[in-house]
Design an enzyme around this catalytic site. Structure first.
Site, PDB file in Angstrom:
ATOM      1  N   LYS A  18       0.833  -1.210   0.000  1.00 16.24           N
ATOM      2  CA  LYS A  18       0.000   0.000   0.000  1.00 16.24           C
ATOM      3  C   LYS A  18       0.867   1.260   0.000  1.00 16.24           C
ATOM      4  O   LYS A  18       0.638   2.179  -0.783  1.00 16.24           O
ATOM      5  CB  LYS A  18      -0.931  -0.029   1.222  1.00 16.24           C
ATOM      6  CG  LYS A  18      -1.875   1.134   1.313  1.00 16.24           C
ATOM      7  CD  LYS A  18      -3.117   0.779   2.110  1.00 16.24           C
ATOM      8  CE  LYS A  18      -2.918   0.810   3.611  1.00 16.24           C
ATOM      9  NZ  LYS A  18      -2.775   2.181   4.154  1.00 16.24           N
ATOM     10  N   SER A  19       1.871   1.302   0.865  1.00 14.72           N
ATOM     11  CA  SER A  19       2.721   2.499   0.946  1.00 14.72           C
ATOM     12  C   SER A  19       3.426   2.753  -0.380  1.00 14.72           C
ATOM     13  O   SER A  19       3.522   3.893  -0.848  1.00 14.72           O
ATOM     14  CB  SER A  19       3.782   2.312   2.038  1.00 14.72           C
ATOM     15  OG  SER A  19       3.182   2.240   3.298  1.00 14.72           O
ATOM     16  N   ARG A  51       2.929   5.970  -3.296  1.00 12.84           N
ATOM     17  CA  ARG A  51       4.074   6.775  -3.712  1.00 12.84           C
ATOM     18  C   ARG A  51       4.310   6.674  -5.215  1.00 12.84           C
ATOM     19  O   ARG A  51       4.692   7.647  -5.867  1.00 12.84           O
ATOM     20  CB  ARG A  51       5.321   6.347  -2.925  1.00 12.84           C
ATOM     21  CG  ARG A  51       5.282   6.838  -1.464  1.00 12.84           C
ATOM     22  CD  ARG A  51       6.165   6.021  -0.568  1.00 12.84           C
ATOM     23  NE  ARG A  51       6.285   6.536   0.794  1.00 12.84           N
ATOM     24  CZ  ARG A  51       5.394   6.350   1.778  1.00 12.84           C
ATOM     25  NH1 ARG A  51       4.284   5.670   1.555  1.00 12.84           N
ATOM     26  NH2 ARG A  51       5.612   6.854   2.978  1.00 12.84           N
ATOM     27  N   GLY A  88      -4.577   8.075   5.534  1.00 11.47           N
ATOM     28  CA  GLY A  88      -3.634   9.003   6.155  1.00 11.47           C
ATOM     29  C   GLY A  88      -2.463   9.288   5.237  1.00 11.47           C
ATOM     30  O   GLY A  88      -1.955  10.415   5.180  1.00 11.47           O
ATOM     31  N   ARG A 111      -8.005  12.489  12.841  1.00  5.15           N
ATOM     32  CA  ARG A 111      -6.588  12.133  13.030  1.00  5.15           C
ATOM     33  C   ARG A 111      -5.716  13.394  13.003  1.00  5.15           C
ATOM     34  O   ARG A 111      -6.035  14.352  12.311  1.00  5.15           O
ATOM     35  CB  ARG A 111      -6.158  11.120  11.956  1.00  5.15           C
ATOM     36  CG  ARG A 111      -6.905   9.799  12.130  1.00  5.15           C
ATOM     37  CD  ARG A 111      -6.487   8.782  11.109  1.00  5.15           C
ATOM     38  NE  ARG A 111      -5.111   8.372  11.272  1.00  5.15           N
ATOM     39  CZ  ARG A 111      -4.470   7.583  10.409  1.00  5.15           C
ATOM     40  NH1 ARG A 111      -5.086   7.136   9.329  1.00  5.15           N
ATOM     41  NH2 ARG A 111      -3.223   7.226  10.625  1.00  5.15           N
ATOM     42  N   GLN A 133       4.897   9.207   7.182  1.00  7.22           N
ATOM     43  CA  GLN A 133       3.975  10.155   6.545  1.00  7.22           C
ATOM     44  C   GLN A 133       4.448  11.580   6.795  1.00  7.22           C
ATOM     45  O   GLN A 133       4.435  12.418   5.882  1.00  7.22           O
ATOM     46  CB  GLN A 133       2.553   9.939   7.067  1.00  7.22           C
ATOM     47  CG  GLN A 133       1.991   8.590   6.630  1.00  7.22           C
ATOM     48  CD  GLN A 133       0.608   8.306   7.173  1.00  7.22           C
ATOM     49  OE1 GLN A 133       0.063   9.072   7.954  1.00  7.22           O
ATOM     50  NE2 GLN A 133       0.047   7.188   6.769  1.00  7.22           N
ATOM     51  N   ASP A 186       2.024  -1.265  12.003  1.00  4.35           N
ATOM     52  CA  ASP A 186       0.711  -1.664  11.463  1.00  4.35           C
ATOM     53  C   ASP A 186       0.381  -3.129  11.778  1.00  4.35           C
ATOM     54  O   ASP A 186      -0.758  -3.562  11.585  1.00  4.35           O
ATOM     55  CB  ASP A 186       0.671  -1.450   9.946  1.00  4.35           C
ATOM     56  CG  ASP A 186       0.678   0.029   9.587  1.00  4.35           C
ATOM     57  OD1 ASP A 186       0.377   0.861  10.465  1.00  4.35           O
ATOM     58  OD2 ASP A 186       0.989   0.358   8.427  1.00  4.35           O
ATOM     59  N   ARG A 245      -7.336  -3.101   9.608  1.00  9.65           N
ATOM     60  CA  ARG A 245      -6.375  -4.002  10.264  1.00  9.65           C
ATOM     61  C   ARG A 245      -7.010  -4.715  11.470  1.00  9.65           C
ATOM     62  O   ARG A 245      -6.626  -5.829  11.816  1.00  9.65           O
ATOM     63  CB  ARG A 245      -5.105  -3.246  10.652  1.00  9.65           C
ATOM     64  CG  ARG A 245      -4.465  -2.553   9.445  1.00  9.65           C
ATOM     65  CD  ARG A 245      -2.971  -2.611   9.400  1.00  9.65           C
ATOM     66  NE  ARG A 245      -2.502  -1.958   8.172  1.00  9.65           N
ATOM     67  CZ  ARG A 245      -2.410  -2.550   6.983  1.00  9.65           C
ATOM     68  NH1 ARG A 245      -2.713  -3.827   6.843  1.00  9.65           N
ATOM     69  NH2 ARG A 245      -1.995  -1.886   5.918  1.00  9.65           N
TER      70      ARG A 245
HETATM   71  C1  S3P Z   1       2.576   4.816   6.213  1.00 14.99           C
HETATM   72  C2  S3P Z   1       3.191   5.158   7.383  1.00 14.99           C
HETATM   73  C3  S3P Z   1       2.712   4.731   8.709  1.00 14.99           C
HETATM   74  C4  S3P Z   1       1.745   3.558   8.607  1.00 14.99           C
HETATM   75  C5  S3P Z   1       0.725   3.785   7.538  1.00 14.99           C
HETATM   76  C6  S3P Z   1       1.389   3.938   6.176  1.00 14.99           C
HETATM   77  C7  S3P Z   1       3.133   5.323   4.942  1.00 14.99           C
HETATM   78  O1  S3P Z   1       2.039   5.802   9.332  1.00 14.99           O
HETATM   79  O2  S3P Z   1       1.125   3.342   9.844  1.00 14.99           O
HETATM   80  O3  S3P Z   1      -0.161   2.686   7.482  1.00 14.99           O
HETATM   81  O4  S3P Z   1       2.739   4.840   3.861  1.00 14.99           O
HETATM   82  O5  S3P Z   1       3.981   6.214   4.995  1.00 14.99           O
HETATM   83  P1  S3P Z   1       2.836   6.915  10.178  1.00 14.99           P
HETATM   84  O6  S3P Z   1       3.698   7.657   9.262  1.00 14.99           O
HETATM   85  O7  S3P Z   1       1.766   7.795  10.760  1.00 14.99           O
HETATM   86  O8  S3P Z   1       3.580   6.162  11.227  1.00 14.99           O
END
Ligand code: S3P
Length: 424
Positions: free
Chosen positions: A19-20, A24, A91, A119, A166, A311, A384
Site C-alpha cells: 500500500k505504501s 508513492r 492518512g 486524526r 507520513q 501496522d 487491520r
Molecule cells: C505509512 C506510514 C505509517 C503507517 C501507515 C502507512 C506510509 O504511518 O502506519 O499505514 O505509507 O507512509 P505513520 O507515518 O503515521 O507512522
C-alpha cells in the site's frame, strides 16, 4: 462478516501489492516527466483515493488490467482541482499530498472520511508552516478538512518528535519545491519507501542514519515500478499459518524492507517456524516466506523495532493471546492515532473473546494461553482490526462475527477469499 473455523491452511499465495509503495508510485509518477508504468499496484480503496486526487489535478491515469499507467506532467504540471480533494480513509494520501500541495501555485481544500477528520494533522501543519506554507485546519482542531494555499517555500532542518514516514515524506515532498536543502531527522528511522523511490526517479536525496535530505527542483523521470507484496497484508497469513494446526503456506514475493519487517523478528522471538526463500535485497528487498504451524510463546516488543511493525501490532496482539505466556508491547503510543485507537479497540475485542489483556498508555500486556471463544467483534471500520480478528475467528472455538468486516477493502479487497482459498 461471519468467520468460519479453518482446519488447516495449505498452498501458495501472492498477497496484494504494498500500500505504501503503491501510493508513492502514483504520486511520484504524476510529478515525473513521462509515463510511469506500475505493476502490482494495490487496487484498495486507499490507493484509489490517491488516484482520484491526482486525476482531479489533471493527471491522466490509465488502468490496464493489472498495471497502471501514470502520465506525469513534471514537478510543476499539476492544475487546481475543481472541487475538494477527498483522501477517504487514507492518512498516507492526506499527509503526503499536503506536502506537495504546499508548494503549488494554486489553493485547494483536502478532506477525508470521519476517521481522517479526527486524526492529527498538526504534525504536518507545524513543519509546513515553518517552511512558509499556508495550511489551516478548517475546524480549528488540527484535523482535516485542510485549506492549503500554495506558497513559495523555504528549506528547514526538521527534528520530528515522532518516527512517522507520513510526516517525513510530507516534508521531503514540500522540500522539492523549497529554496535550499530540506532535511528531516526522526527518533528512529521509519519506513524509507519515499527515499528509495525518489532516488530511483532521479531526485537528489541523501540518507544518513535517521536523517534524509533533499535538494529542490529535481527533474523526476518516469520509471517502471514493480510493487512487491505488502508485508502488512502478509502478516495475517503469517499469523494464520503459525496458529492453525497442520499448516504450511508459502507467500510469494513479499516486501521485506528492513524498515518494515520487524514482524519477522518478533515471530522468530515467539518461536515461529518461518523461512525466507529467494531473498533479493536490491532496492525494495523481497523474499518468499514459508510458514509452518508453530507453538508460540510470549515476548517483549519495545523501542527501536516499533516503527518497523507498527501496522502489524493488532495481529501480533491476537497471536500473543493464543501464545503461551505473557507478551508486553511498549513504546507504541502511535497506535492511538491510527484508523482507530488500536490499543483500545484490540483490548475491547480480545476481551470479548475471553482474553486477559491490560491496556497501557503506550501498548498492552497480554497474558496469553487462555481459551478464546467466538464473539461479535467491532472493527470500528479499521481494516487491520477486521483482518486480525478474522484470523482469530478461524482458530478460536465457537462462532465469530465482525461488524463492519467489509472495511478490508481499504488495503485487501480479496482478503476473505484468499483466507478460505488456502483452507481448501
Ligand atoms: C505509512 C506510514 C505509517 C503507517 C501507515 C502507512 C506510509 O504511518 O502506519 O499505514 O505509507 O507512509 P505513520 O507515518 O503515521 O507512522
Amino acid at each position: 462478516m461471519d468467520i468460519k473455523k479453518i482446519k488447516h491452511l495449505k498452498g501458495t499465495l501472492s498477497v496484494p501489492g504494498d500500500k505504501s509503495i503503491s501510493h508513492r508510485a502514483v504520486m511520484f509518477g504524476a510529478l515525473a516527466n513521462g509515463t510511469t508504468k506500475i505493476s502490482g499496484f494495490l487496487k484498495g480503496a486507499d490507493c484509489l483515493s490517491t488516484i482520484q486526487c491526482f486525476r482531479q489535478m489533471g493527471i491522466d491515469i490509465e488502468e490496464d488490467q493489472s498495471d497502471l499507467l501514470v502520465h506525469g506532467k513534471g514537478l510543476h504540471g499539476l492544475s487546481a482541482p475543481d472541487a475538494t480533494l477527498n483522501a477517504g480513509n487514507s492518512g498516507t494520501t492526506t499527509r503526503l499530498i499536503s506536502g506537495i500541495l504546499a508548494g503549488q501555485d494554486f489553493s485547494c481544500t483536502l478532506t477525508g472520511d470521519s476517521s481522517i477528520q479526527s486524526r492529527p494533522m498538526n504534525r504536518i501543519m507545524r513543519p509546513l508552516l515553518a517552511m512558509g506554507g499556508d495550511i489551516t485546519s478548517l475546524k480549528g482542531n488540527g484535523c482535516a478538512p485542510l485549506a492549503i494555499h500554495g506558497k513559495p517555500l523555504h528549506a528547514i532542518d526538521y527534528f520530528s518528535p515522532v518516527s512517522s514516514a507520513q510526516v517525513k515524506s510530507c516534508i521531503l515532498l514540500a522540500g522539492m519545491y523549497a529554496e535550499g536543502t530540506t532535511s528531516v531527522t526522526e527518533p528512529v528511522l521509519s519506513r524509507n519507501h519515499t527515499e528509495i523511490m525518489l532516488q530511483y526517479f532521479g531526485a537528489n536525496i541523501a540518507c544518513s542514519h535517521n536523517t534524509a535530505s533533499i535538494s529542490p527542483e529535481p527533474h523526476l523521470e518516469a520509471r517502471e515500478i514493480l510493487v512487491p507484496g505488502d508485508i502488512s497484508s502478509a502478516a495475517y497469513f503469517i499469523a494464520a499459518g503459525l496458529l492453525t494446526p497442520n499448516s504450511e503456506i508459502l507467500l510469494k514475493n513479499v516486501g521485506i524492507n528492513p524498515t518494515r519487517s520487524g514482524l519477522l523478528h518478533v515471530c522468530k522471538n515467539m518461536g515461529a517456524d518461518i523461512t525466507l526463500l529467494n531473498t533479493n535485497m536490491e532496492g525494495e528487498a523481497t523474499a518468499d516466506i514459508l510458514i509452518r504451524t508453530s507453538s508460540l510463546h510470549g515476548t517483549t516488543i519495545s523501542g527501536e523495532i516499533i516503527p518497523s511493525l507498527i501496522d502489524e501490532i493488532p495481529m501480533i496482539a491476537v497471536m500473543a493471546a493464543f501464545a503461551d505466556g505473557t507478551t508486553v508491547i511498549k513504546d507504541a503510543q502511535e497506535l492511538r492515532v491510527k484508523e482507530s485507537d488500536r490499543i483500545s479497540v484490540v483490548t475491547e475485542n480480545l476481551r470479548r473473546m475471553g482474553a486477559d489483556v491490560i491496556p497501557t498508555e503506550d501498548g498492552m500486556i497480554i497474558n496469553g494461553g487462555k481459551p478464546l471463544h467466538g464473539a461479535v467483534i467491532d472493527s470500528h471500520l479499521d481494516h487491520r482490526i477486521a483482518m486480525s480478528f478474522a484470523v482469530a475467528g478461524t482458530i478460536c472455538d465457537g462462532f465469530l462475527s465482525i461488524n463492519g468486516g467489509e472495511c478490508v477493502n481499504i488495503s485487501y479487497p480479496e482478503f476473505y477469499h484468499d483466507l478460505y482459498f488456502l483452507s481448501k
